[in-house]
Design a protein around this motif. Structure first.
Motif, mmCIF file in Angstrom:
data_model
loop_
_atom_site.group_PDB
_atom_site.id
_atom_site.type_symbol
_atom_site.label_atom_id
_atom_site.label_comp_id
_atom_site.label_asym_id
_atom_site.label_seq_id
_atom_site.Cartn_x
_atom_site.Cartn_y
_atom_site.Cartn_z
ATOM 1 N N VAL A 180 0.865 -1.175 0.000
ATOM 2 C CA VAL A 180 0.000 0.000 0.000
ATOM 3 C C VAL A 180 0.905 1.228 0.000
ATOM 4 N N ASP A 181 0.831 2.035 -1.043
ATOM 5 C CA ASP A 181 1.667 3.228 -1.116
ATOM 6 C C ASP A 181 1.248 4.221 -0.041
ATOM 7 N N ALA A 182 2.208 4.705 0.713
ATOM 8 C CA ALA A 182 1.916 5.652 1.788
ATOM 9 C C ALA A 182 1.397 6.963 1.215
ATOM 10 N N ALA A 183 0.406 7.542 1.878
ATOM 11 C CA ALA A 183 -0.117 8.851 1.491
ATOM 12 C C ALA A 183 0.534 9.977 2.289
ATOM 13 N N VAL A 184 1.314 9.611 3.301
ATOM 14 C CA VAL A 184 1.946 10.608 4.174
ATOM 15 C C VAL A 184 3.453 10.394 4.177
ATOM 16 N N GLN A 185 4.183 11.484 4.119
ATOM 17 C CA GLN A 185 5.622 11.476 4.338
ATOM 18 C C GLN A 185 5.907 12.351 5.552
ATOM 19 N N VAL A 186 6.752 11.856 6.443
ATOM 20 C CA VAL A 186 7.094 12.593 7.659
ATOM 21 C C VAL A 186 8.607 12.792 7.691
ATOM 22 N N ALA A 187 9.038 14.029 7.869
ATOM 23 C CA ALA A 187 10.469 14.337 7.924
ATOM 24 C C ALA A 187 11.005 14.100 9.330
ATOM 25 N N HIS A 188 12.304 13.873 9.419
ATOM 26 C CA HIS A 188 12.944 13.860 10.726
ATOM 27 C C HIS A 188 12.861 15.265 11.313
ATOM 28 N N ALA A 189 12.435 15.366 12.545
ATOM 29 C CA ALA A 189 12.387 16.670 13.203
ATOM 30 C C ALA A 189 13.815 17.114 13.522
ATOM 31 N N LEU A 190 14.110 18.391 13.276
ATOM 32 C CA LEU A 190 15.439 18.938 13.542
ATOM 33 C C LEU A 190 15.324 20.189 14.394
ATOM 34 N N SER A 191 16.300 20.396 15.263
ATOM 35 C CA SER A 191 16.313 21.641 16.030
ATOM 36 C C SER A 191 16.673 22.790 15.107
ATOM 37 N N THR A 192 16.101 23.937 15.372
ATOM 38 C CA THR A 192 16.357 25.127 14.556
ATOM 39 C C THR A 192 17.649 25.815 14.960
ATOM 40 N N HIS A 193 18.340 25.253 15.920
ATOM 41 C CA HIS A 193 19.566 25.824 16.478
ATOM 42 C C HIS A 193 20.521 24.699 16.813
ATOM 43 N N ALA A 194 21.765 25.027 17.072
ATOM 44 C CA ALA A 194 22.747 24.016 17.467
ATOM 45 C C ALA A 194 22.445 23.523 18.880
ATOM 46 N N VAL A 195 22.797 22.272 19.156
ATOM 47 C CA VAL A 195 22.581 21.707 20.490
ATOM 48 C C VAL A 195 23.849 21.005 20.968
ATOM 49 N N ASP A 196 23.943 20.855 22.276
ATOM 50 C CA ASP A 196 24.999 20.065 22.894
ATOM 51 C C ASP A 196 24.356 18.922 23.667
ATOM 52 N N ILE A 219 23.258 4.096 40.925
ATOM 53 C CA ILE A 219 23.673 5.298 40.217
ATOM 54 C C ILE A 219 23.596 5.027 38.717
ATOM 55 N N GLY A 220 23.445 6.089 37.940
ATOM 56 C CA GLY A 220 23.383 5.937 36.494
ATOM 57 C C GLY A 220 23.391 7.290 35.821
ATOM 58 N N GLN A 221 23.301 7.282 34.510
ATOM 59 C CA GLN A 221 23.222 8.540 33.773
ATOM 60 C C GLN A 221 22.362 8.368 32.536
ATOM 61 N N ILE A 222 21.698 9.464 32.142
ATOM 62 C CA ILE A 222 20.854 9.507 30.950
ATOM 63 C C ILE A 222 21.285 10.707 30.113
ATOM 64 N N GLY A 223 21.539 10.479 28.836
ATOM 65 C CA GLY A 223 21.819 11.586 27.947
ATOM 66 C C GLY A 223 20.538 12.336 27.607
ATOM 67 N N PHE A 224 20.649 13.654 27.430
ATOM 68 C CA PHE A 224 19.477 14.450 27.082
ATOM 69 C C PHE A 224 19.898 15.713 26.355
ATOM 70 N N ASN A 225 18.946 16.361 25.745
ATOM 71 C CA ASN A 225 19.129 17.704 25.217
ATOM 72 C C ASN A 225 17.788 18.424 25.282
ATOM 73 N N SER A 226 17.792 19.695 24.997
ATOM 74 C CA SER A 226 16.547 20.457 24.891
ATOM 75 C C SER A 226 16.613 21.251 23.597
ATOM 76 N N ALA A 227 15.455 21.440 22.965
ATOM 77 C CA ALA A 227 15.497 22.005 21.615
ATOM 78 C C ALA A 227 14.164 22.601 21.215
ATOM 79 N N THR A 228 14.245 23.563 20.317
ATOM 80 C CA THR A 228 13.086 24.016 19.559
ATOM 81 C C THR A 228 13.164 23.324 18.204
ATOM 82 N N LEU A 229 12.159 22.515 17.899
ATOM 83 C CA LEU A 229 12.190 21.645 16.732
ATOM 84 C C LEU A 229 11.335 22.181 15.591
ATOM 85 N N TYR A 230 11.818 21.970 14.374
ATOM 86 C CA TYR A 230 10.984 22.150 13.185
ATOM 87 C C TYR A 230 10.522 20.777 12.753
#
Length: 382
Positions: A180-196, A219-230
């Motif tokens: 079934v050919d998809a009727a929707v295409q979804v882009a990868h969301a990207l931040s509008t700015h650089a992130v660390d 004890i442990g650690q989780i990677g994260f970032n914060s962003a404004t996405l397009y």
């Protein structure tokens, strides 16, 4: 239907510290764009979130599932409908699916790949044998295979698609007839700015530790970032209409997709970050030429300013300007443009958006106006 008609959906959304979509190291996915590291959320992750929200807001009989266990699911429903023991129902389900040529998986009862289908489609398959299920299971294997070989099982999977199969499509490499050919295409969301990339180093206390014992229980650690996405997606309306076989159903599906795409968010580490937000801006553009992703607006990353309207506001204006420039330079005239945003309509950002994209519209009204425009176009195409 040869008419070209696309609905482009553009969103600006700010997400707080989060790990929406993990890579193979467990860290938030990223990408280089415009020479800078950006936050990224894969299209698969947001499509999954959208589909999950579909399921929470539609009747169960209209749900779809993507699984390797189509035979098991069919057998369970056969047993419930016909009163067969599960062993007999499994045997009959296997025989019904055998002519399709679906490759078996490594585990018994599994297919070699995920299949995307609707529960109602399985019920339609059961309708083919429900009245004779007991008689069929009394046959020897060879006789059973002959008895069901010519039943239109494949036809039931080629029609009556649920909304999300019609939207997102289905790919079965070795059985093209089931595609079934998809009727929707979804882009990868990207931040509008650089992130660390940042890390949350956390500890958990053992509540039953004696007072004389100190230190963490874990004890442990989780990677994260914060962003404004397009975020961007596009809907091929004629393809959606063909997949569903009905223009009114296609209009309903467009409404549902935009509603759930805008309100959904991937759930990775949701309990750790409580990151659920809503977009600051949703813009819909109806085009009769081709879809246009406006990510080029952010090829030069935005920079946070000490005094300004903020990254979300600046991203919204940058997006609007890119849309306006592209429209003017390429000579495109969209059939419909509407915007819903949360910025102060009397402040600088709100005024710029009104000037470029038009009056700020509440989200329900945006959907209603889009529905009317598409209904007119589809009516003219009949």
């Amino acid at each position: 239907m040869d008419q070209r008609l696309y609905v482009d959906v553009h969103l600006i959304q700010t997400v707080p510290p989060a790990n929406l979509n993990r890579d193979d190291q467990g860290n938030p996915k990223e990408a280089y764009f415009g020479g800078h590291r950006r936050a990224r959320v894969s299209s698969q992750a947001w499509k999954r979130a959208t589909r999950t929200r579909f399921a929470a807001h539609t009747p169960q009989q209209d749900h779809a599932t993507r699984t390797k266990r189509i035979a098991a699911e069919l057998a369970t429903r056969l047993a419930a409908r016909t009163g067969l023991e599960i062993e007999q129902a499994t045997r009959l389900a296997t025989a019904l699916l055998q002519p399709l040529g679906i490759k078996p998986g490594k585990k018994a009862g599994d297919t070699a790949y995920l299949l995307f289908f609707g529960y109602r489609q399985l019920e339609d398959i059961i309708d083919l044998v429900a009245d004779q299920a007991t008689d069929l299971t009394a046959l020897e294997d060879e006789e059973l295979a002959k008895a069901v070989k010519d039943l239109p099982v494949a036809d039931q999977l080629q029609q009556g698609h649920p909304m999300d199969v019609a939207l997102f499509g289905r790919m079965v490499a070795d059985i093209p007839a089931l595609n079934v050919d998809a009727a929707v295409q979804v882009a990868h969301a990207l931040s509008t700015h650089a992130v660390d990339l940042e890390f949350d180093y956390y500890t958990a206390v053992d509540d039953e530790n004696p007072k004389e014992e100190t230190g963490a229980g874990m004890i442990g650690q989780i990677g994260f970032n914060s962003a404004t996405l397009y975020r961007y997606a596009t809907i091929n309306v004629p393809r959606l209409t063909a997949n569903l076989g009905d223009a009114d159903a296609a209009l309903t599906a467009v409404d549902a997709f935009i509603e759930h795409f805008a309100r959904s968010i991937p759930s990775g580490h949701q309990n750790s970050f409580a990151h659920r937000t809503l977009p600051s801006l949703v813009a819909v553009v109806v085009r009769e030429d081709q879809p246009v992703n406006l990510v080029s607006a952010f090829e030069k990353p935005l920079l946070p300013e000490q005094e300004g309207d903020g990254l979300a506001a600046d991203s919204a204006v940058r997006l609007a300007v890119e849309h306006d420039r592209a429209t003017r330079q390429w000579g495109d005239v969209p059939a419909h443009v509407a915007v819903c945003h949360t910025f102060d309509p009397d402040a600088h950002t709100g005024e710029r958006l009104t000037t470029i994209l038009g009056t700020n519209t509440p989200f329900p009204a945006l959907l209603a106006g889009l529905h009317t425009t598409l209904a007119t176009h589809l009516g003219q195409a009949r």
